[in-house]
Design a protein around this motif. Sequence first.
Motif, mmCIF file in Angstrom:
data_model
loop_
_atom_site.group_PDB
_atom_site.id
_atom_site.type_symbol
_atom_site.label_atom_id
_atom_site.label_comp_id
_atom_site.label_asym_id
_atom_site.label_seq_id
_atom_site.Cartn_x
_atom_site.Cartn_y
_atom_site.Cartn_z
ATOM 1 N N ALA A 99 0.829 -1.209 0.000
ATOM 2 C CA ALA A 99 0.000 0.000 0.000
ATOM 3 C C ALA A 99 0.866 1.263 0.000
ATOM 4 N N ALA A 100 1.922 1.282 0.788
ATOM 5 C CA ALA A 100 2.791 2.466 0.868
ATOM 6 C C ALA A 100 3.515 2.725 -0.453
ATOM 7 N N ILE A 101 3.991 1.677 -1.093
ATOM 8 C CA ILE A 101 4.689 1.842 -2.371
ATOM 9 C C ILE A 101 3.722 2.338 -3.447
ATOM 10 N N ALA A 102 2.515 1.772 -3.481
ATOM 11 C CA ALA A 102 1.513 2.224 -4.457
ATOM 12 C C ALA A 102 1.164 3.693 -4.226
ATOM 13 N N LEU A 103 1.018 4.085 -2.977
ATOM 14 C CA LEU A 103 0.715 5.479 -2.662
ATOM 15 C C LEU A 103 1.862 6.397 -3.060
ATOM 16 N N ALA A 104 3.091 5.976 -2.795
ATOM 17 C CA ALA A 104 4.258 6.786 -3.165
ATOM 18 C C ALA A 104 4.364 6.960 -4.677
ATOM 19 N N ILE A 105 4.104 5.900 -5.419
ATOM 20 C CA ILE A 105 4.148 5.994 -6.883
ATOM 21 C C ILE A 105 3.080 6.951 -7.384
ATOM 22 N N GLN A 106 1.860 6.816 -6.854
ATOM 23 C CA GLN A 106 0.764 7.685 -7.281
ATOM 24 C C GLN A 106 1.073 9.154 -6.975
ATOM 25 N N MET A 107 1.590 9.410 -5.776
ATOM 26 C CA MET A 107 1.906 10.790 -5.391
ATOM 27 C C MET A 107 3.020 11.363 -6.266
ATOM 28 N N SER A 108 4.027 10.562 -6.581
ATOM 29 C CA SER A 108 5.124 11.075 -7.411
ATOM 30 C C SER A 108 4.659 11.331 -8.845
ATOM 31 N N LEU A 109 3.807 10.477 -9.369
ATOM 32 C CA LEU A 109 3.272 10.709 -10.718
ATOM 33 C C LEU A 109 2.426 11.983 -10.753
ATOM 34 N N THR A 110 1.580 12.152 -9.744
ATOM 35 C CA THR A 110 0.701 13.318 -9.688
ATOM 36 C C THR A 110 1.494 14.606 -9.482
ATOM 37 N N SER A 111 2.415 14.601 -8.532
ATOM 38 C CA SER A 111 3.171 15.820 -8.241
ATOM 39 C C SER A 111 4.143 16.170 -9.360
ATOM 40 N N GLY A 112 4.595 15.172 -10.101
ATOM 41 C CA GLY A 112 5.510 15.423 -11.211
ATOM 42 C C GLY A 112 4.800 15.834 -12.490
ATOM 43 N N GLY A 113 3.479 15.784 -12.465
ATOM 44 C CA GLY A 113 2.721 16.174 -13.644
ATOM 45 C C GLY A 113 2.794 15.155 -14.771
ATOM 46 N N ALA A 114 3.115 13.940 -14.442
ATOM 47 C CA ALA A 114 3.233 12.892 -15.457
ATOM 48 C C ALA A 114 1.856 12.438 -15.931
#
Length: 76
Positions: A31-46
């Motif tokens: 769950a933590a890894i999935a959340l981290a990936i989602q947050m990095s994609l969103t914050s990076g504008g990907a």
Amino acid sequence: MKKIFSTMKERWKAQMPIFFQWIMGIGTSVAAIALAIQMSLTSGGATIPEWWETIYPYLIGIGAGMTATAKFTQKH
């Protein structure tokens, strides 16, 4: 109803068997890894791939479910 909550509280505080400690660690990690990936994609504008949008909620839900279920086990 009070007895149910009392039992839940008792099991939540009880010591877990080693196997379920591993399950809890794996579930939390997923769950933590999935959340981290989602947050990095969103914050990076990907641009988020469609397959990721499909599986992301399941990764969070399954990880949380594994953790909660493991936490309610108790060592005898």
